[in-house]
Enzyme design. Structure first.
Site, short mmCIF file in Angstrom:
data_model
loop_
_atom_site.label_atom_id
_atom_site.label_comp_id
_atom_site.label_asym_id
_atom_site.label_seq_id
_atom_site.Cartn_x
_atom_site.Cartn_y
_atom_site.Cartn_z
N TYR B 117 74.54 89.63 42.82
CA TYR B 117 74.78 90.89 43.54
C TYR B 117 73.61 91.27 44.43
O TYR B 117 73.79 91.80 45.51
CB TYR B 117 75.11 92.01 42.56
CG TYR B 117 76.50 91.92 41.99
CD1 TYR B 117 77.62 91.98 42.83
CD2 TYR B 117 76.73 91.75 40.63
CE1 TYR B 117 78.90 91.90 42.33
CE2 TYR B 117 78.00 91.67 40.11
CZ TYR B 117 79.09 91.74 40.97
OH TYR B 117 80.36 91.66 40.47
N GLU B 210 75.18 80.73 12.37
CA GLU B 210 76.16 80.90 13.44
C GLU B 210 76.87 82.25 13.39
O GLU B 210 77.20 82.83 14.43
CB GLU B 210 77.19 79.75 13.34
CG GLU B 210 78.37 79.86 14.29
CD GLU B 210 79.47 78.83 13.99
OE1 GLU B 210 79.26 77.94 13.14
OE2 GLU B 210 80.54 78.95 14.60
N ASP B 262 79.71 76.72 10.73
CA ASP B 262 81.00 76.44 10.13
C ASP B 262 81.21 74.93 10.03
O ASP B 262 80.65 74.17 10.83
CB ASP B 262 82.14 77.02 10.98
CG ASP B 262 82.24 78.54 10.85
OD1 ASP B 262 81.69 79.09 9.88
OD2 ASP B 262 82.88 79.15 11.72
#
Lengths: 376, 376
Positions: B117, B210, B262
């Protein structure tokens, strides 16, 4: 605007304090106990235990103008041990209630997912986490308390920064205080912060910000000091415990709340859920912030500030159509802005103000917008 | 294992300290200046300025066994003002370099999106943020420094908790210290924490986690105290600045790092990127942590601990196939685990240990796993 409220008086390190969170715990335990006693009583008198649960289908959700949030209507559903098809969900509900009691009495916390796995481990027959999530919501609606009050917290984390000293009420940290202006990257709003007391506050207002980058920008440009503001980063849609925390800042410290989101239908929805509540949480009262003020970025700001903008997508248009049907969008600025989105067919991000340099949003836009809002 | 390292000696409130981040800033500014001078020199001597950029296509990415990370190969591409089609990207690259210099000299930070921007505002013709992101990566590869060293930070936030005192080096907080064991919900790892010095550390190892729920579980069960561990929550794939911070904890404080994800192909990938680096960041050296140890949840743990598990999806199988082709997966535990996933066709989450109660993961699983890993 009040300030420097001393909320937690006296008591060395607060270890013998009575905290609001202790009160809530007592209330939840007593509600759970009452539900349990009624079940036992029915069994003892040879009747089928029966619970009456508010129906949480969209047909039973209404917008309550006095509470200024979505709530459930009067429809109740019966769940009785006398009906063999009710036995399973009845037993599941009793198990979740027992687990909630266990969390509260041991001072441990859990998440929706953890709760599912504990249930599996204890041989409770949930087919999937969806089913245990559903039963947790039933317990919420039965005792009319959010799951956070049963120590079941969200995974998602919002964060906070600013001139506020909190006092922890959780085991291991009880009575300890911390100044939330010491770490400018922000403090995660997890179980400890959610249940903390406000010990001392030097801020006079709250800025709620959807985007992490803009939160950092506000910190860097000293918006917290220039405007005596607490800064809260919701990381998109506010987690429920963050909405509740903002409500507490409003109610307990009487701070005005301003919400800054992207200028797109999703940003409008983030502001709206925080202010009006959501259909999904209609069974839980008072986790919305009716007095909070949606402060932009408005669709009209795209034109007013000549912001770099993108085309609305199909999904954006669909969402706008839904908003047009919604009773809460019949007043300004909501009506005006939703119409304007339809007109210009464009959306812009909070970061778009950076086209005028990194300082612009805090140095120019913020004071202009706050002045406008105070004239309303 | 060393401990209680005093890394930042003396100096009242540290205001006159020389920080590592000051050194990095100097290095980056001098590299940018050198690139600029060469361009000016070429112009002055009537030649077309030319830059040589490492090619970042997948064909030029190799795994470097000595650095133990993905790196770019020797291919270079010429970018010269003498070619009219190179003019636009050349000018864009010069603009990004100028913006980086500006950030460093004013002490401000930015994000990829903000940078886009600002560019738009200054009339730099980027077609979309993708294009400016690409040019920022070119500048990274040109000066061989990550964008964080140019004060361009990620939006995503990891967080940290434990017995570590940091000293800020950013304007407004320079020389101030904060104890990261004071707020158990965690401290966001934003620009301030990323550039901080480690002032004092009582921890002897790092647990990288995680999932937010499991991070909270570790805090609640006092894993930080029982194992003298810093706890880091990556919120899924670690943001780059978090990977770099973990590397610094390893290098500067000599702390062993254990990664818990996981038991699914995505979790394996999170561990792998942290340890080996990613193809996408192959142009940046030393933001991986080669010595970190993937500590589970393993596929074999699903059987060993009888964890509640779900079927692998099509996408999971596709990912497994890719892992089987990967040179880094030819050694154990990676090879063994990838094969085992294929065999049992199931995956499980870290939270699945809660089937044995909320305490199990810290009280039973953790000491068992650490003992196993130390026997290796």
């Amino acid at each position: 605007m009040p300030r420097k409220k001393g909320v937690a008086p006296g008591g060395e390190a607060g270890r013998t304090q009575h905290y609001r969170s202790d009160e809530i715990k007592k209330i939840v335990l007593s509600k759970l106990k009452k539900a349990g006693e009624e079940i036992v009583k029915a069994f003892n008198s040879g009747e089928w235990p029966t619970l009456y649960l508010p129906v949480r289908s969209t047909k039973n959700i209404v917008y309550d103008p006095s509470l200024r949030q979505y709530v459930l209507g009067p429809k109740r559903a019966e769940r009785t041990v006398g009906n063999i098809r009710h036995l399973r969900p009845f037993a599941q509900l009793v198990w979740v209630s027992k687990f909630a009691k266990q969390l509260l009495t041991t001072g441990k916390t859990s998440t929706l997912r953890d709760t599912y796995y504990v249930a599996i481990g204890e041989g409770i027959d949930f087919e999937s986490q969806d089913e245990s999530d559903e039963v947790i919501m039933e317990v919420e609606s039965l005792i009319n308390q959010p799951r956070e009050d049963m120590n079941i917290f969200p995974e998602e984390r919002a964060s906070i920064y600013g001139d506020l000293v909190i006092e922890y009420t959780i085991p291991g940290f009880r009575g300890q205080r911390i100044d939330l202006s010491a770490h400018p990257d922000g403090y995660a709003i997890g179980p400890a912060l959610t249940t903390a007391e406000f010990a001392r506050c030097g801020a006079e207002q709250v800025f709620v910000i959807e985007k992490g980058a803009v939160f950092s920008r506000f910190v860097e440009e000293r918006a917290d000091k220039k405007f005596k503001a607490l800064l809260i980063h919701t990381a998109g849609q506010s987690p429920r415990n963050c909405r509740k925390l903002i409500r507490r800042l409003r109610e307990e410290l009487n701070l005005p709340v301003y919400i800054f989101t992207d200028a797109d239908p999703y940003g409008v929805h983030i502001a709206s859920v925080l202010i009006h509540g959501s259909a999904l949480s209609a069974h839980i009262k008072e986790i919305n912030v009716p007095d909070a003020v949606w402060s932009g970025v408005y669709a009209t700001d795209i034109t007013k500030y000549k912001l770099p903008a993108m085309r609305l997508t199909e999904q954006d248009f669909k969402r706008l159509k839904e908003l047009e049907q919604d009773p809460r969008y019949t007043v300004d600025p909501w009506r005006r802005e939703v119409q304007y989105f339809g007109k210009i067919k464009r959306k812009a991000e909070l970061e778009a103000f950076s086209r005028y340099g990194l300082e612009f949003i805090v140095k120019d836009f913020l004071p202009e917008r706050l002045a406008e809002l105070q004239k309303r």
